[in-house]
Design an enzyme around this catalytic site. Structure first.
Site, PDB file in Angstrom:
ATOM      1  N   ASN A 129     -14.075  -1.712   9.975  1.00 39.48           N
ATOM      2  CA  ASN A 129     -13.390  -1.656   8.676  1.00 39.48           C
ATOM      3  C   ASN A 129     -13.637  -2.892   7.821  1.00 39.48           C
ATOM      4  O   ASN A 129     -12.937  -3.118   6.837  1.00 39.48           O
ATOM      5  CB  ASN A 129     -11.882  -1.455   8.859  1.00 39.48           C
ATOM      6  CG  ASN A 129     -11.570  -0.179   9.607  1.00 39.48           C
ATOM      7  OD1 ASN A 129     -12.066   0.885   9.252  1.00 39.48           O
ATOM      8  ND2 ASN A 129     -10.777  -0.276  10.665  1.00 39.48           N
TER       9      ASN A 129
ATOM     10  N   PHE B 271     -21.426  -8.209  18.007  1.00 36.38           N
ATOM     11  CA  PHE B 271     -20.894  -8.822  16.791  1.00 36.38           C
ATOM     12  C   PHE B 271     -19.650  -9.676  17.049  1.00 36.38           C
ATOM     13  O   PHE B 271     -18.797  -9.802  16.181  1.00 36.38           O
ATOM     14  CB  PHE B 271     -20.578  -7.756  15.733  1.00 36.38           C
ATOM     15  CG  PHE B 271     -21.776  -6.973  15.287  1.00 36.38           C
ATOM     16  CD1 PHE B 271     -22.582  -7.449  14.271  1.00 36.38           C
ATOM     17  CD2 PHE B 271     -22.098  -5.772  15.892  1.00 36.38           C
ATOM     18  CE1 PHE B 271     -23.695  -6.736  13.856  1.00 36.38           C
ATOM     19  CE2 PHE B 271     -23.210  -5.043  15.485  1.00 36.38           C
ATOM     20  CZ  PHE B 271     -24.011  -5.532  14.462  1.00 36.38           C
TER      21      PHE B 271
ATOM     22  N   GLU C 101      -6.342   2.161  -2.177  1.00 29.87           N
ATOM     23  CA  GLU C 101      -5.486   1.022  -2.467  1.00 29.87           C
ATOM     24  C   GLU C 101      -5.996   0.322  -3.716  1.00 29.87           C
ATOM     25  O   GLU C 101      -7.124   0.561  -4.166  1.00 29.87           O
ATOM     26  CB  GLU C 101      -5.468   0.032  -1.305  1.00 29.87           C
ATOM     27  CG  GLU C 101      -6.845  -0.555  -0.987  1.00 29.87           C
ATOM     28  CD  GLU C 101      -6.840  -1.409   0.261  1.00 29.87           C
ATOM     29  OE1 GLU C 101      -5.768  -1.548   0.875  1.00 29.87           O
ATOM     30  OE2 GLU C 101      -7.897  -1.951   0.612  1.00 29.87           O
TER      31      GLU C 101
ATOM     32  N   LYS D 159       0.807  -1.218   0.000  1.00 28.88           N
ATOM     33  CA  LYS D 159       0.000   0.000   0.000  1.00 28.88           C
ATOM     34  C   LYS D 159       0.846   1.276   0.000  1.00 28.88           C
ATOM     35  O   LYS D 159       0.397   2.325  -0.458  1.00 28.88           O
ATOM     36  CB  LYS D 159      -0.971  -0.035   1.176  1.00 28.88           C
ATOM     37  CG  LYS D 159      -2.025  -1.123   0.997  1.00 28.88           C
ATOM     38  CD  LYS D 159      -2.944  -1.219   2.177  1.00 28.88           C
ATOM     39  CE  LYS D 159      -4.058  -2.235   1.896  1.00 28.88           C
ATOM     40  NZ  LYS D 159      -3.563  -3.554   1.524  1.00 28.88           N
TER      41      LYS D 159
ATOM     42  N   GLU E 272      -2.362   7.402   7.370  1.00 26.94           N
ATOM     43  CA  GLU E 272      -2.917   8.397   6.456  1.00 26.94           C
ATOM     44  C   GLU E 272      -4.069   9.132   7.125  1.00 26.94           C
ATOM     45  O   GLU E 272      -4.626   8.673   8.127  1.00 26.94           O
ATOM     46  CB  GLU E 272      -3.398   7.744   5.160  1.00 26.94           C
ATOM     47  CG  GLU E 272      -4.565   6.809   5.354  1.00 26.94           C
ATOM     48  CD  GLU E 272      -4.959   6.082   4.071  1.00 26.94           C
ATOM     49  OE1 GLU E 272      -4.175   6.132   3.117  1.00 26.94           O
ATOM     50  OE2 GLU E 272      -6.036   5.478   4.044  1.00 26.94           O
TER      51      GLU E 272
ATOM     52  N   ASN F  78      -6.543  -3.608  -5.010  1.00 34.95           N
ATOM     53  CA  ASN F  78      -6.517  -5.024  -4.668  1.00 34.95           C
ATOM     54  C   ASN F  78      -6.282  -5.827  -5.936  1.00 34.95           C
ATOM     55  O   ASN F  78      -7.113  -5.822  -6.857  1.00 34.95           O
ATOM     56  CB  ASN F  78      -7.831  -5.443  -4.001  1.00 34.95           C
ATOM     57  CG  ASN F  78      -7.955  -4.859  -2.614  1.00 34.95           C
ATOM     58  OD1 ASN F  78      -7.111  -5.086  -1.766  1.00 34.95           O
ATOM     59  ND2 ASN F  78      -9.003  -4.083  -2.382  1.00 34.95           N
TER      60      ASN F  78
END
Length: 664
Positions: free
Chosen positions: A235, A348, A288, A116, A200, A290
C-alpha cells in the site's frame, strides 16, 4: 509576503520547501531531532532549532516543541510538508492562536477530510462516487471480522487518520480480518496517535488515480490533472506518473469536477489531493482526500509548470489564484521513482546505515529532477520513513519519459545501504509497465516470489562481458605501467582471456583501438567498446557498445568485476585460459545452515514475542513482531517445529540477521 517561514518536517520535503522559499526571497527555519543534527535540511535552512530525541513522537510531532521553535525564531508561517503534523487540526489551531499562518487548508477542512470516516460521508453528500464500506467505529477484532463478512471479502482495513500506507491491511477471510485489525490499530496509534479503524470493500484489479486540487481563500478552486499511483508495494507508492495512461478526457473531467466539488464543500484552500480507485471500466470511487502536499507532487509540477509549494505559500498569505481552470494545460509526461532505503533482494525489508556513496544523476532543466534530503556520508536512521529521494523525469511522450528515467536510474550511484534502484530499473523495462497495463497488484503479480534481479538477454550479457574485458585491459595496462616503471622495463599485458558469467565461459580477445576505443572479439563477433575515459576505481562508466550508450556501474571483485545495468547485476570473471580451467574445478563454498533459526531480516525494534520456549509452532504461525521505519513486520514460522531457545525480548534493538529464536 512572509519574511520567514518554519518547516515543521525533515528530509527531502523540508529541502523541497526551502528551495521554493529561497526562490521567493523568504528566510527559512528548520527543526531537527538528535538523529538529524547533521541532516541536509538543517544545512540548507537559514536557521535551525533542536526539538528533541530521534523518535518522532518525542520531537517532530510534539506540537509544543514546534511552537517553541516558532517563538524562538519569530517565524510568521509554518509549512508542515507531509506526514507528521501536516493533517493535525490541533496543530493548525495552535498556530492560529499564536497568530502564525498555516501553509495549508483551514481547520474545518482538515477535520472533515483528514478523518477518513467523516470524509467519505461528506463525499457522498457532495455527489462524489464512493466505495461501499462500514464507516462507523469498530470495537474489537471480532467486530471487525463480522463487519468484513457483511461488506464482503476482500476488504481493506484502514486507519481513519492514516496515510502513506501506514495502518492498512487487506483481508480475504475472518482470520486475516482479526489479525489485520490488531496490526492496523497498533500501527495507527504509533504513527498518528489515533487508533480508529474503518473497513471498506477492496476493489479487485484497481488502479490508484488521484486528482490534484488547488484553492484560495476567495472561493476559487481548480484541478491540475491526475497522477497514476498504481505501482505500489504494501500500500505504499513506488512509482507515479502524470498523466495516467488509462484515463480518457471525459473521465479526467468528471473526476476533476467531482474533486473540486468536494473541495468547495469544505471551503478548501491550499494544495490538496483527492484519491480514487478506478476499475477496468473506468468507474471511479472516492478513497480519501489528503489535505496537504503529496509526496508525488513533482510530476504534476513537471506537466503543468505550476510550483505547488509557491502556490501554497501565496494562498496562505491571502493572495488570489492567478490560474484559472482554462489555463491548466497538460504538457508531456512525467514519472517519479521513489528511492527507498530497503533491500529488494530481501523482500524489500528496511535497510539503515551510512551512505558511503550517494551520487544522483545530473539534474537537467525539467527533464531530470531529484528531490532528496540526504548526502554522501550521511546516515539513514531507523526512526523515519525509508524514502531518501524522488527521481523524476519528463518527456514529450510517455515513451520518452520512460527512456529518460532509464538513463537517470542507470547513472544513480548508491552504496552503503540496501536500496531499490535495481527494482526501479527493472520496472522501467517491464513490458507490462511499458504498455501501461498496470494495477495496484502489479508488484504482487509480477514478482510473487520477490525480486531477484532483472533477467539479461543473451545479447546484453555479451555486451556486459565485452565491457568487462575492455575494463580489464585498462586495469592491466595501468598495473603494468606502475610495475614496469618500478623495475625499469616496459610491461605489456596479454589480451586473450576467458570471460565467465553465470556459469558460462567464453574466450575473448581485446585490442586497443586508441582514443578509449577497444575492439572486443567474443563468440566470433567483434564489438567496439567506448569507455569514455573511464579510470580504474570509477564506479560509473558511460560506456557505449557499437555506438549505443550503455551507462553502467562496475566494482572490482577477485578475478573480475561486478557489473550492474538496468536492474541486473552480474559477476564477470576474467581469467587466463589456464586459471579459468582450474577455477572450474574449485568446490563451491556453501552458506551456513540457518534453517533452525529465526533471524531478524532487518534492523529494528522487537515489539512482541508471540511464543515461548518449548512451544510447538505450525507453518505460518506468528512468532514475533519487529518494527522498522514506522512499519510493524510480523515474522512467521516457515515450517513446523519446537522453539528451543529465545534470544531476544520486547524492547531489544536488533541488527540484521541477529538470532531471535532457535528451533529443535
Amino acid at each position: 509576503m512572509f519574511k520567514k517561514i518554519l518547516i515543521a518536517n525533515r528530509g527531502e520535503i523540508a529541502c523541497r520547501v526551502i528551495k521554493t522559499a529561497r526562490k521567493m526571497g523568504i528566510a527559512t527555519v528548520a527543526v531537527y531531532s538528535d538523529a538529524d543534527r547533521d541532516a541536509l535540511h538543517v544545512q540548507m535552512a537559514d536557521e535551525a532549532v533542536h526539538i528533541g530525541p530521534p523518535p518522532a513522537n518525542q520531537s517532530y510531532i510534539v506540537i509544543d516543541k514546534i511552537m517553541e521553535a516558532i517563538r524562538q525564531t519569530g517565524a510568521e508561517a509554518v509549512h508542515p510538508g507531509y506526514g507528521f503534523l501536516s493533517e493535525r487540526a490541533e496543530f493548525a489551531e495552535a498556530l492560529a492562536a499564536a497568530n502564525v499562518a498555516f501553509i495549508g487548508p483551514p481547520v474545518g477542512a482538515i477535520e472533515a477530510m483528514g478523518d477518513k470516516i467523516t470524509s467519505k460521508k461528506l463525499a457522498a453528500e457532495a455527489g462524489v462516487s464512493t466505495v461501499p464500506g462500514y464507516m462507523g467505529l469498530i470495537d474489537d477484532a471480532e467486530h471487525a471480522a463480522k463487519i468484513a463478512g457483511e461488506v464482503g471479502y476482500p476488504v481493506m482495513i484502514k486507519a481513519s487518520a492514516g496515510g502513506g500506507g501506514k495502518g492498512m491491511r487487506i483481508a480475504w477471510n475472518d482470520d486475516e480480518a482479526r489479525e489485520g485489525f490488531a496490526l492496523s490499530k497498533s500501527e495507527a496509534a504509533n504513527s498518528f496517535g489515533d487508533d480508529r479503524i474503518f473497513i471498506e470493500k477492496f476493489v479487485t484489479q484497481p488502479r490508484h488515480i488521484e486528482i490534484q486540487v488547488l484553492g484560495d481563500k476567495h472561493g476559487n478552486c481548480i484541478y491540475l490533472g491526475e497522477r497514476e499511483c498504481s505501482i505500489q508495494r504494501r500500500n505504499q507508492k513506488v512509482i507515479e506518473e502524470a498523466p495516467s495512461p488509462f484515463l480518457d478526457e471525459s473521465t479526467r473531467k468528471a473526476m476533476g469536477e467531482q474533486s473540486v466539488a468536494l473541495a468547495k464543500a469544505v471551503d478548501y484552500c491550499s494544495a490538496g489531493t483527492v484519491e480514487f480507485i478506478v476499475d477496468g471500466d473506468r468507474n471511479f470511487y472516492f478513497l480519501e482526500m489528503n489535505t496537504r502536499l503529496q509526496v508525488e507532487h513533482p510530476v504534476t509540477e513537471l506537466i503543468t509548470g505550476v510550483d505547488l509549494v509557491e502556490q501554497m505559500i501565496r494562498v496562505a498569505y491571502g493572495e488570489h489564484l492567478e490560474i484559472q481552470q482554462d489555463d491548466v494545460k497538460l504538457d508531456g509526461w512525467a514519472i517519479e521513482s521513489r528511492l527507498y532505503a530497503e533491500d529488494p533482494f530481501r523482500n524489500f525489508l528496511p535497510s539503515i546505515g551510512r551512505l558511503t556513496r550517494y551520487r544522483p544523476p545530473q539534474e537537467v532543466e525539467r527533464r531530470v529532477r531529484n528531490d532528496t534530503g540526504v548526502y554522501e556520508g550521511g546516515e539513514i536512521s531507523r526512526f523515519y520513513d525509508p524514502m531518501i529521494a524522488k527521481l523524476c523525469s519528463w518527456g514529450a511522450t510517455r515513451e520518452a519519459a520512460i527512456e529518460e528515467m532509464r538513463g537517470a536510474l542507470d547513472r544513480f550511484e548508491v552504496d552503503g545501504i540496501g536500496h531499490n534502484l535495481p527494482f526501479l530499473s527493472a520496472v522501467m523495462d517491464h513490458p507490462r509497465f511499458v504498455s501501461g497495463n498496470i494495477t495496484t497488484a502489479f508488484i504482487e503479480e509480477e514478482y510473487p516470489e520477490g525480486f531477484e534481479g532483472a533477467a539479461l538477454a543473451d545479447t546484453d550479457a555479451t555486451r556486459l562481458s565485452a565491457v568487462a574485458a575492455a575494463c580489464h585491459l585498462v586495469r592491466q595496462r595501468r598495473a603494468g605501467q606502475v610495475s614496469g616503471a618500478m623495475e625499469g622495463r616496459e610491461y605489456k599485458p596479454g589480451a586473450d582471456w576467458v570471460v565467465q558469467m553465470s556459469g558460462d565461459s567464453r574466450p575473448v580477445t581485446v585490442t586497443d583501438a586508441g582514443d578509449w576505443l577497444f575492439k572486443v572479439t567474443i563468440d566470433g563477433a567483434t564489438l567496439t567498446i567506448d569507455l569514455t575515459k573511464w579510470r580504474p576505481g570509477d564506479v560509473m562508466i558511460d560506456a557505449a557498445v557499437d555506438g549505443v550508450p550503455m551507462p553502467l556501474k562496475v566494482t572490482r571483485i577477485t578475478d573480475g568485476y561486478r557489473i550492474a545495468w538496468r536492474g541486473a547485476s552480474r559477476k564477470v570473471f576474467i581469467r587466463s585460459p589456464r586459471v579459468a580451467e582450474l577455477a572450474a574445478l574449485m568446490p563451491e563454498k556453501l552458506p551456513p545452515d540457518t534453517s533452525k533459526m529465526l533471524l531478524c531480516p532487518m534492523p529494528g525494534l522487537v515489539m512482541s514475542i508471540a511464543v515461548a520456549e518449548g512451544d510447538e509452532v505450525q507453518e505460518g504461525q506468528a512468532l514475533c513482531t519487529v518494527e522498522a521505519m514506522k512499519m510493524e513486520n510480523v515474522l512467521r514460522a516457515e515450517r513446523k517445529g519446537i522453539v528451543s531457545a529465545i534470544k531476544a525480548e520486547p524492547g531489544d534493538s536488533l541488527a540484521v540477521d541477529a538470532v531471535i529464536m532457535e528451533f529443535e
